[in-house]
Design an enzyme around this catalytic site. Sequence first.
Site, PDB file in Angstrom:
ATOM      1  N   GLY A 118      -3.693  -1.913  -2.414  1.00 39.45           N
ATOM      2  CA  GLY A 118      -2.256  -1.745  -2.648  1.00 39.45           C
ATOM      3  C   GLY A 118      -1.961  -2.094  -4.102  1.00 39.45           C
TER       4      GLY A 118
ATOM      5  CE  LYS B  32      -7.706   0.973  10.363  1.00 38.53           C
ATOM      6  NZ  LYS B  32      -6.448   0.236  10.270  1.00 38.53           N
TER       7      LYS B  32
ATOM      8  CE1 TYR C  57     -10.457   2.607   7.902  1.00 37.06           C
ATOM      9  CE2 TYR C  57     -10.524   4.922   8.502  1.00 37.06           C
ATOM     10  CZ  TYR C  57      -9.810   3.812   8.116  1.00 37.06           C
ATOM     11  OH  TYR C  57      -8.457   3.898   7.940  1.00 37.06           O
TER      12      TYR C  57
ATOM     13  N   GLY D 158       0.836  -1.205   0.000  1.00 39.48           N
ATOM     14  CA  GLY D 158       0.000   0.000   0.000  1.00 39.48           C
ATOM     15  C   GLY D 158       0.866   1.248   0.000  1.00 39.48           C
ATOM     16  CG  PHE D 159       0.378   6.109   0.395  1.00 38.92           C
ATOM     17  CD1 PHE D 159       1.505   6.701  -0.179  1.00 38.92           C
ATOM     18  CD2 PHE D 159      -0.284   6.793   1.412  1.00 38.92           C
ATOM     19  CE1 PHE D 159       1.960   7.941   0.263  1.00 38.92           C
ATOM     20  CE2 PHE D 159       0.159   8.028   1.855  1.00 38.92           C
ATOM     21  CZ  PHE D 159       1.285   8.600   1.281  1.00 38.92           C
ATOM     22  CB  ILE D 160       1.351   4.153   4.879  1.00 38.25           C
ATOM     23  CG1 ILE D 160       0.458   5.392   4.716  1.00 38.25           C
ATOM     24  CG2 ILE D 160       2.262   4.324   6.111  1.00 38.25           C
ATOM     25  CD1 ILE D 160      -0.528   5.620   5.854  1.00 38.25           C
TER      26      ILE D 160
ATOM     27  CG  LEU E  84       0.913  -0.249   7.885  1.00 36.62           C
ATOM     28  CD1 LEU E  84       1.848  -0.982   8.851  1.00 36.62           C
ATOM     29  CD2 LEU E  84       1.751   0.540   6.887  1.00 36.62           C
TER      30      LEU E  84
ATOM     31  CG  ASP F   1      -0.679  -5.576  -0.084  1.00 41.32           C
ATOM     32  OD1 ASP F   1      -1.709  -5.671  -0.781  1.00 41.32           O
ATOM     33  OD2 ASP F   1      -0.299  -4.511   0.435  1.00 41.32           O
TER      34      ASP F   1
END
Length: 321
Positions: A36, A153, A149, A10-12, A76, A31
Amino acid sequence: MKILVTGGAGFIGSHLCRLLLQQGHDVLVLDDLSTGSYDNIDGLEDTGHLSLIVDSVNSRDIVDACVRQSDQVYHLASAVGVRLIIDQPVRTIESIVGGTETVLKACARYRRPFLLTSTSEVYGKGSRVPFHEDDDSVMGATSTRRWSYACAKAMDEFLALAYWVEARLPVVCCRLFNTVGPRQTGQYGMVVPRFVRQALAGEPVTVYGDGTQTRCFTHVSDVVGALTALMNCKAARGRVVNIGNDQEISILELARRVIAATGSSSEIVRIPYDQAYGDGFEDMIRRVPALERAHDLIGYVPTRSLDDILADIIAWETRGK
Ligand code: UDP
């Protein structure tokens, strides 16, 4: 060490993988390449120090095998972006709650330190900024899908902290505030890459609502540095820690800054929320992190201003052009 990064494509995650490789670790990425993308980690397998397993964090046997062979686990993998959360609420809830439960169970089994990337969404509609880690969460109605969401979380955080309390499993929950930087896609609604691409293409820049809502944007390099420091900080075990930038800006002002920074002739158009997201949406009006805890634990101070961040993203989006 050998380090497992779920959501590493993914991005992070991909920025975290690069940092871990620079630090001399071997990295195992789990992943499913749903949000991603292989492009994010293209070339990293060639280092001989990163390997990728394409599967979901809900695959119990795979997760067990990955955790068992790793020394630390950065979790993540998650549904990401307001757009996806509104459009695919079942997938959001199941992947967040189910995936974290599976990964945590395996970490508890083999006693592997676990870091959760949580989110500032957990503060919900709280209006007393800046948000401190022990402030109340103020959630909206369950009929408003956006809050699924935040609740999912929050449940992940409860579960991670419960493992710390009951079994002294080393865990840390990091609440990230609007992380941005190169390689982030605007596909799932994220405002900065959307505005930058709109401005570069000379298209209207789409401000949702009246644009007075504010955010604080953090460069991904500040975020991943903080993640590795917190994973290795004993005093952070069993804690929730904000990671962000406390430079606050309205979305309308952000649109103006992006247009100026790109030298674009784009206009700003305002789009009502119901047109942008349909029903099931309610925005957060302000969102500012209190950063004292991160500073006390790891000396965290964000190093990149919004202007640095925009310059970096614009350079990335115009690379090779
Ligand atoms: N937003 C906007 N135009 C867009 C995308 C988002 O005005 O094209 C707004 C969105 O309504 C929110 C803010 O920008 O107020 C940040 O949105 P994003 O999805 O990036 O992150 P959030 O903080 O909502 O999770």
